[in-house]
Design a protein around this motif. Sequence first.
Motif, PDB file in Angstrom:
ATOM      1  N   THR A   1      36.161 -13.145 -69.577  1.00  0.00           N
ATOM      2  CA  THR A   1      37.073 -13.734 -68.603  1.00  0.00           C
ATOM      3  C   THR A   1      36.319 -14.111 -67.345  1.00  0.00           C
ATOM      4  OG1 THR A   1      38.990 -12.479 -69.397  1.00  0.00           O
ATOM      5  CG2 THR A   1      39.097 -13.336 -67.149  1.00  0.00           C
ATOM      6  N   LEU A   2      36.522 -15.338 -66.894  1.00  0.00           N
ATOM      7  CA  LEU A   2      36.026 -15.795 -65.594  1.00  0.00           C
ATOM      8  C   LEU A   2      37.179 -15.705 -64.611  1.00  0.00           C
ATOM      9  CD1 LEU A   2      34.026 -19.003 -66.648  1.00  0.00           C
ATOM     10  CD2 LEU A   2      33.165 -16.672 -66.367  1.00  0.00           C
ATOM     11  N   HIS A   3      37.102 -14.774 -63.672  1.00  0.00           N
ATOM     12  CA  HIS A   3      38.122 -14.640 -62.644  1.00  0.00           C
ATOM     13  C   HIS A   3      37.723 -15.509 -61.449  1.00  0.00           C
ATOM     14  CE1 HIS A   3      40.176 -11.281 -64.624  1.00  0.00           C
ATOM     15  NE2 HIS A   3      38.997 -10.732 -64.837  1.00  0.00           N
ATOM     16  N   LEU A   4      38.498 -16.532 -61.164  1.00  0.00           N
ATOM     17  CA  LEU A   4      38.187 -17.451 -60.067  1.00  0.00           C
ATOM     18  C   LEU A   4      38.632 -16.813 -58.756  1.00  0.00           C
ATOM     19  CD1 LEU A   4      39.421 -20.729 -61.793  1.00  0.00           C
ATOM     20  CD2 LEU A   4      37.235 -19.551 -62.047  1.00  0.00           C
ATOM     21  N   GLY A   5      37.744 -16.018 -58.154  1.00  0.00           N
ATOM     22  CA  GLY A   5      38.108 -15.227 -56.989  1.00  0.00           C
ATOM     23  C   GLY A   5      38.541 -16.034 -55.786  1.00  0.00           C
ATOM     24  N   TRP A   6      38.163 -17.307 -55.753  1.00  0.00           N
ATOM     25  CA  TRP A   6      38.493 -18.166 -54.613  1.00  0.00           C
ATOM     26  C   TRP A   6      39.820 -18.903 -54.797  1.00  0.00           C
ATOM     27  CZ3 TRP A   6      38.770 -22.934 -56.870  1.00  0.00           C
ATOM     28  CH2 TRP A   6      38.000 -23.116 -58.043  1.00  0.00           C
ATOM     29  N   SER A   7      40.484 -18.707 -55.932  1.00  0.00           N
ATOM     30  CA  SER A   7      41.661 -19.534 -56.231  1.00  0.00           C
ATOM     31  C   SER A   7      42.987 -18.887 -55.870  1.00  0.00           C
ATOM     32  CB  SER A   7      41.686 -19.860 -57.726  1.00  0.00           C
ATOM     33  OG  SER A   7      42.071 -18.726 -58.491  1.00  0.00           O
ATOM     34  N   LYS A   8      42.962 -17.611 -55.424  1.00  0.00           N
ATOM     35  CA  LYS A   8      44.197 -16.880 -55.107  1.00  0.00           C
ATOM     36  C   LYS A   8      45.175 -16.934 -56.275  1.00  0.00           C
ATOM     37  CE  LYS A   8      43.930 -17.097 -50.086  1.00  0.00           C
ATOM     38  NZ  LYS A   8      43.537 -15.666 -50.001  1.00  0.00           N
ATOM     39  N   ASP A   9      44.711 -16.404 -57.416  1.00  0.00           N
ATOM     40  CA  ASP A   9      45.525 -16.348 -58.645  1.00  0.00           C
ATOM     41  C   ASP A   9      45.949 -17.734 -59.119  1.00  0.00           C
ATOM     42  OD1 ASP A   9      47.263 -13.283 -57.718  1.00  0.00           O
ATOM     43  OD2 ASP A   9      45.237 -13.644 -58.444  1.00  0.00           O
ATOM     44  N   GLY A  10      45.170 -18.752 -58.800  1.00  0.00           N
ATOM     45  CA  GLY A  10      45.474 -20.104 -59.255  1.00  0.00           C
ATOM     46  C   GLY A  10      46.269 -20.937 -58.275  1.00  0.00           C
ATOM     47  N   LYS A  11      46.702 -20.344 -57.158  1.00  0.00           N
ATOM     48  CA  LYS A  11      47.553 -21.079 -56.202  1.00  0.00           C
ATOM     49  C   LYS A  11      46.801 -22.213 -55.515  1.00  0.00           C
ATOM     50  CE  LYS A  11      50.556 -17.094 -55.192  1.00  0.00           C
ATOM     51  NZ  LYS A  11      49.849 -16.113 -56.020  1.00  0.00           N
ATOM     52  N   LEU A  12      45.467 -22.107 -55.417  1.00  0.00           N
ATOM     53  CA  LEU A  12      44.688 -23.132 -54.721  1.00  0.00           C
ATOM     54  C   LEU A  12      44.160 -24.216 -55.650  1.00  0.00           C
ATOM     55  CD1 LEU A  12      42.587 -20.937 -52.248  1.00  0.00           C
ATOM     56  CD2 LEU A  12      44.793 -22.040 -51.869  1.00  0.00           C
ATOM     57  N   LEU A  13      44.538 -24.169 -56.926  1.00  0.00           N
ATOM     58  CA  LEU A  13      44.005 -25.133 -57.891  1.00  0.00           C
ATOM     59  C   LEU A  13      44.921 -26.346 -57.997  1.00  0.00           C
ATOM     60  CD1 LEU A  13      42.781 -22.772 -60.753  1.00  0.00           C
ATOM     61  CD2 LEU A  13      41.488 -23.718 -58.851  1.00  0.00           C
ATOM     62  N   SER A  14      44.418 -27.498 -57.621  1.00  0.00           N
ATOM     63  CA  SER A  14      45.175 -28.739 -57.754  1.00  0.00           C
ATOM     64  C   SER A  14      45.103 -29.227 -59.192  1.00  0.00           C
ATOM     65  CB  SER A  14      44.594 -29.810 -56.824  1.00  0.00           C
ATOM     66  OG  SER A  14      43.273 -30.147 -57.229  1.00  0.00           O
ATOM     67  N   TRP A  15      45.954 -30.190 -59.529  1.00  0.00           N
ATOM     68  CA  TRP A  15      45.915 -30.753 -60.877  1.00  0.00           C
ATOM     69  C   TRP A  15      44.548 -31.371 -61.168  1.00  0.00           C
ATOM     70  CZ3 TRP A  15      44.760 -35.657 -59.742  1.00  0.00           C
ATOM     71  CH2 TRP A  15      45.265 -36.202 -58.547  1.00  0.00           C
ATOM     72  N   GLU A  16      43.896 -31.937 -60.141  1.00  0.00           N
ATOM     73  CA  GLU A  16      42.586 -32.547 -60.362  1.00  0.00           C
ATOM     74  C   GLU A  16      41.540 -31.477 -60.666  1.00  0.00           C
ATOM     75  OE1 GLU A  16      39.750 -35.932 -58.310  1.00  0.00           O
ATOM     76  OE2 GLU A  16      41.125 -34.796 -57.047  1.00  0.00           O
ATOM     77  N   THR A  17      41.588 -30.361 -59.930  1.00  0.00           N
ATOM     78  CA  THR A  17      40.650 -29.272 -60.178  1.00  0.00           C
ATOM     79  C   THR A  17      40.858 -28.675 -61.562  1.00  0.00           C
ATOM     80  OG1 THR A  17      40.542 -28.742 -57.816  1.00  0.00           O
ATOM     81  CG2 THR A  17      39.799 -27.055 -59.354  1.00  0.00           C
ATOM     82  N   LEU A  18      42.125 -28.519 -61.959  1.00  0.00           N
ATOM     83  CA  LEU A  18      42.419 -27.990 -63.291  1.00  0.00           C
ATOM     84  C   LEU A  18      41.824 -28.891 -64.375  1.00  0.00           C
ATOM     85  CD1 LEU A  18      46.135 -26.869 -62.851  1.00  0.00           C
ATOM     86  CD2 LEU A  18      44.166 -25.375 -63.225  1.00  0.00           C
ATOM     87  N   ALA A  19      41.969 -30.185 -64.205  1.00  0.00           N
ATOM     88  CA  ALA A  19      41.433 -31.126 -65.197  1.00  0.00           C
ATOM     89  C   ALA A  19      39.907 -31.064 -65.241  1.00  0.00           C
ATOM     90  CB  ALA A  19      41.899 -32.541 -64.871  1.00  0.00           C
ATOM     91  N   GLU A  20      39.271 -31.012 -64.067  1.00  0.00           N
ATOM     92  CA  GLU A  20      37.809 -30.931 -64.017  1.00  0.00           C
ATOM     93  C   GLU A  20      37.312 -29.623 -64.635  1.00  0.00           C
ATOM     94  OE1 GLU A  20      36.870 -33.617 -60.048  1.00  0.00           O
ATOM     95  OE2 GLU A  20      37.123 -31.455 -59.855  1.00  0.00           O
ATOM     96  N   MET A  21      38.009 -28.546 -64.328  1.00  0.00           N
ATOM     97  CA  MET A  21      37.651 -27.246 -64.866  1.00  0.00           C
ATOM     98  C   MET A  21      37.767 -27.243 -66.392  1.00  0.00           C
ATOM     99  SD  MET A  21      39.307 -23.695 -63.566  1.00  0.00           S
ATOM    100  CE  MET A  21      40.884 -24.057 -64.368  1.00  0.00           C
TER     101      MET A  21
END
Length: 251
Positions: free
Chosen positions: A149-169
């Motif tokens: 599991t990669l825990h994205l510590g900077w994303s605040k449980d995914g709240k900071l991830l935009s649709w563009e970031t999700l697609a790039e990821m």
Amino acid sequence: MKDQRVHLKIESRSLQLRGRWRQRSEQAGWLFPGDWLVPEVEDMLKAQAEGGELQMSAKNLGASRAYHGVGVRETMQDLSAFFDAAGVPADDGSMRDLVEGWAMENERLEPFSCTDVYTGLATMAHFERLIHEMSHYPSARRRSHTIATLHLGWSKDGKLLSWETLAEMGQICRGELAAVEATAAYHRGSIHTMMTRKRESYEALFRCLQLIDGLHLGVGRRTLVEFLDFPTSPAECDRAIAGLRYRQPAG
């Protein structure tokens, strides 16, 4: 006569914009040039030329792209190319409606899809089914796999991830993990991966980590990695899945 000249002028500008849009879309990675021109493209051009609202046209374009089998990232790049060709700033509202139209049509076409529409990775439900299936295989097969599991510590449980970031990821993970036949799913700020215990798999995983962290240019916690031994019983399987859904990394 004057109205006819105005109409011809608008039509000429639309044709020029269509050419620039198509060119920029292909440069951005549009895969099949012959599939680009659909009626919804003309609707976008007409709305732009007449100074109308773009959001409904964008939503219809997203639905059309999904219907014709175009992925969400390629669809988003296409609309970005439209704004670039028109020489205007990207309209976030239109982009959101584009993705919404794409997602709604994709769900209508494939109601039982195993693929998350935003990342292109496995849905969490599909990922959990794979864990259940693997837990019934012989012990040697189970021991040859791990759940990382990669825990994205900077994303605040995914709240900071935009649709563009999700697609790039999602594109990063698919690109790096495909060669090692690993399956990944995104859930609430974490990427869960089922993979073999091989050097190539670990290398691919850490390339994902580096590239994903590259999407985050701010300060704060970085991505953390956590490994889980494969469950060997139904009870362990249920506990493992519950942990993937709700556990947060320590520290």
